[in-house]
Design a protein around this motif. Structure first.
Motif, PDB file in Angstrom:
ATOM      1  N   VAL A  78       4.223  20.700 -23.647  1.00  0.00           N
ATOM      2  CA  VAL A  78       5.590  20.287 -23.028  1.00  0.00           C
ATOM      3  C   VAL A  78       5.478  19.375 -22.267  1.00  0.00           C
ATOM      4  CG1 VAL A  78       6.596  22.877 -23.498  1.00  0.00           C
ATOM      5  CG2 VAL A  78       5.602  22.120 -21.199  1.00  0.00           C
ATOM      6  N   GLY A  79       6.773  18.900 -21.821  1.00  0.00           N
ATOM      7  CA  GLY A  79       7.055  17.939 -20.760  1.00  0.00           C
ATOM      8  C   GLY A  79       6.731  16.395 -21.129  1.00  0.00           C
ATOM      9  N   HIS A  80       6.779  15.510 -20.183  1.00  0.00           N
ATOM     10  CA  HIS A  80       6.573  14.062 -20.361  1.00  0.00           C
ATOM     11  C   HIS A  80       5.255  13.677 -20.657  1.00  0.00           C
ATOM     12  CE1 HIS A  80      10.603  11.948 -19.517  1.00  0.00           C
ATOM     13  NE2 HIS A  80      10.844  12.999 -18.788  1.00  0.00           N
ATOM     14  N   GLY A  81       4.181  14.402 -20.116  1.00  0.00           N
ATOM     15  CA  GLY A  81       2.989  14.198 -20.552  1.00  0.00           C
ATOM     16  C   GLY A  81       2.477  12.844 -19.681  1.00  0.00           C
ATOM     17  N   VAL A  82       1.510  12.273 -19.854  1.00  0.00           N
ATOM     18  CA  VAL A  82       0.897  11.190 -18.936  1.00  0.00           C
ATOM     19  C   VAL A  82       1.313   9.839 -19.730  1.00  0.00           C
ATOM     20  CG1 VAL A  82      -1.215  10.328 -18.264  1.00  0.00           C
ATOM     21  CG2 VAL A  82      -0.940  12.816 -18.532  1.00  0.00           C
ATOM     22  N   ASP A  83       1.222   9.626 -20.850  1.00  0.00           N
ATOM     23  CA  ASP A  83       1.267   8.211 -21.460  1.00  0.00           C
ATOM     24  C   ASP A  83       1.146   8.645 -23.080  1.00  0.00           C
ATOM     25  OD1 ASP A  83      -1.428   8.063 -22.240  1.00  0.00           O
ATOM     26  OD2 ASP A  83      -1.943   7.332 -20.380  1.00  0.00           O
ATOM     27  N   PRO A  84       1.429   7.584 -23.664  1.00  0.00           N
ATOM     28  CA  PRO A  84       1.584   7.818 -25.414  1.00  0.00           C
ATOM     29  C   PRO A  84       0.196   8.160 -25.872  1.00  0.00           C
ATOM     30  CG  PRO A  84       2.659   5.628 -24.639  1.00  0.00           C
ATOM     31  CD  PRO A  84       2.054   6.055 -23.494  1.00  0.00           C
ATOM     32  N   SER A  85      -0.949   8.209 -25.186  1.00  0.00           N
ATOM     33  CA  SER A  85      -2.104   8.586 -25.743  1.00  0.00           C
ATOM     34  C   SER A  85      -2.043  10.097 -25.946  1.00  0.00           C
ATOM     35  CB  SER A  85      -3.219   8.221 -24.661  1.00  0.00           C
ATOM     36  OG  SER A  85      -3.161   9.014 -23.840  1.00  0.00           O
ATOM     37  N   ASP A  86      -0.968  10.874 -25.368  1.00  0.00           N
ATOM     38  CA  ASP A  86      -0.814  12.139 -25.619  1.00  0.00           C
ATOM     39  C   ASP A  86      -0.256  12.687 -26.879  1.00  0.00           C
ATOM     40  OD1 ASP A  86      -1.418  13.182 -23.333  1.00  0.00           O
ATOM     41  OD2 ASP A  86       0.430  13.039 -22.152  1.00  0.00           O
ATOM     42  N   ALA A  87       0.219  11.638 -27.744  1.00  0.00           N
ATOM     43  CA  ALA A  87       0.929  11.903 -28.827  1.00  0.00           C
ATOM     44  C   ALA A  87       0.105  12.768 -30.021  1.00  0.00           C
ATOM     45  CB  ALA A  87       1.439  10.497 -29.506  1.00  0.00           C
ATOM     46  N   PRO A  88      -1.069  12.337 -30.338  1.00  0.00           N
ATOM     47  CA  PRO A  88      -1.865  13.590 -31.181  1.00  0.00           C
ATOM     48  C   PRO A  88      -1.717  14.668 -30.952  1.00  0.00           C
ATOM     49  CG  PRO A  88      -3.076  11.201 -30.929  1.00  0.00           C
ATOM     50  CD  PRO A  88      -1.816  11.064 -29.852  1.00  0.00           C
ATOM     51  N   ASP A  89      -1.844  15.075 -29.618  1.00  0.00           N
ATOM     52  CA  ASP A  89      -2.134  16.381 -28.873  1.00  0.00           C
ATOM     53  C   ASP A  89      -0.817  17.058 -29.027  1.00  0.00           C
ATOM     54  OD1 ASP A  89      -4.529  16.507 -28.214  1.00  0.00           O
ATOM     55  OD2 ASP A  89      -4.382  15.917 -26.225  1.00  0.00           O
ATOM     56  N   TYR A  90       0.491  15.972 -28.709  1.00  0.00           N
ATOM     57  CA  TYR A  90       1.676  16.981 -28.980  1.00  0.00           C
ATOM     58  C   TYR A  90       2.037  17.194 -30.433  1.00  0.00           C
ATOM     59  CZ  TYR A  90       3.623  16.031 -24.430  1.00  0.00           C
ATOM     60  OH  TYR A  90       3.858  15.966 -22.987  1.00  0.00           O
TER      61      TYR A  90
END
Length: 353
Positions: A78-90
């Motif tokens: 959940v949440g905004h995350g850190v940056d677009p590098s989070d996309a695969p995990d999401y």
């Protein structure tokens, strides 16, 4: 009813488990215990059967789903995350996880799901132009934000818009990776319901707060971030001008909405989505001021600026949930925030990458 709650050891999932158990249901919890929410190596105590495992593990699901009457799917990153590098995990946690779960529910002939949806699928809220009626503003320009011009403008004439309540029929317009994955969850669940004859209620949570909320992590909600600052003796930093409107809903009300959805009749299509909100819109500045007052801390500081993907106003219409689910929030804003000032929170490990 025997109910499998994915993400059942988490902030919202644990409250849903308490509510289901109080209503007489037999609950079993499945949780991957992600460090963003639970800390490294943490295994929370639970009065219910708790399985440490991943919703993407089809073999594990095959051992858990026989005998289950319904699934309450709370598990998500959940949440905004850190940056677009989070996309695969999401995408892996939220969308692949949901797809695997739905496939195994089909194989086990489990026909009922309550899905943790989110108001982020709307993007910006509903806006009215005095000349052009209801319009959908595009993303706000960085130049406008840098200049302190935060209100969306009409894409036709450039006039400032008035925000209105957002109904479930509003067009969806996800504006972050997290939002895109939450909308994909709804599409997967809707397709599953149509293909199988099963039923799904997606509960579009607005800004949830309350006890057991995670703290000190980029994935925490704004209420937790403000409280952490105040506990350090720092003023909460409010982005933009503090006048952006949201709907803050207490986690016990969210649990009540999950109870209502579990008992509700399905929509004719098999899939329904309902706002889960308080019906009392407040600004982010209101939240910071109320919490600072309750904690006897320094007054909030208006910081300006905005994060990529931030939207200006999302104000919920609660009428559909009241009509179809019989759900109305009970915890008022001042009451809930005053209690939140001393509520026990979770202290996960920090995530810096």
């Amino acid at each position: 009813m025997r109910v499998l709650i994915t993400g059942g050891a988490g902030f919202i999932g644990s409250h849903v488990a308490d509510r289901y158990a109080a209503d007489g249901h037999d609950v079993v919890l499945l949780d991957a215990l992600l460090p963003q929410a639970h800390g490294e190596g943490a295994v929370p105590e639970s009065p219910y059967e708790l399985i440490h495992g991943d919703v993407r593990d089809a073999e594990l699901l095959r051992s858990l789903l026989p005998g289950v009457d319904a699934v309450c799917h709370q598990a998500a990153m959940v949440g905004h995350g850190v940056d677009p590098s989070d996309a695969p995990d999401y995408a892996m946690h939220n969308d692949l996880g949901t797809a695997v779960l739905l496939a195994e529910m089909y194989e086990a002939k489990v026909e009922r799901m309550v899905l943790a949806g989110s108001m982020v699928v709307y993007g910006e809220g509903r806006y009215l132009c005095p000349e052009h009626g209801v319009v959908r503003p595009g993303p706000r320009a960085f130049a406008d934000i840098d200049a302190g011009r935060f209100e969306p403008r009409c894409p036709e004439c450039g006039q400032e818009l008035a925000s209105e309540l957002v109904p479930e029929t509003a067009p969806v317009d996800p504006r972050s990776t997290y939002a895109a994955t939450k909308l994909a969850q709804e599409h997967l669940a809707s397709s599953w319901a149509r293909q199988t004859g099963g039923s799904v209620w997606s509960l579009r949570y607005h800004n949830v707060y309350g006890p057991r909320m995670p703290r000190d992590t980029p994935y925490a909600g704004v209420a937790s971030i403000f409280r952490s600052a105040l506990e350090r003796g720092e003023a909460p930093r409010v982005m933009e001008d503090g006048r952006q409107r949201r709907d803050f809903v207490h986690v016990t009300d969210v649990a009540a909405a999950n109870a209502a959805a579990l008992a509700a009749d399905p929509e004719p299509s098999g899939f329904g989505a309902a706002n889960v909100c308080s019906g009392e819109p407040h600004t982010i500045g209101d939240l910071a001021e109320e919490l600072a007052r309750a904690m006897d801390g320094p007054a909030p500081v208006i910081a300006g600026g905005a994060r990529p993907g931030d939207v200006r106003h999302v104000v919920a219409d609660p009428s559909y949930a009241a009509e179809r689910l019989g759900f109305r929030a009970r915890v008022g804003f001042a009451e809930g925030i005053t209690a939140f000032a001393t509520d026990p929170l979770r202290s996960p490990s920090r995530v810096n990458s």
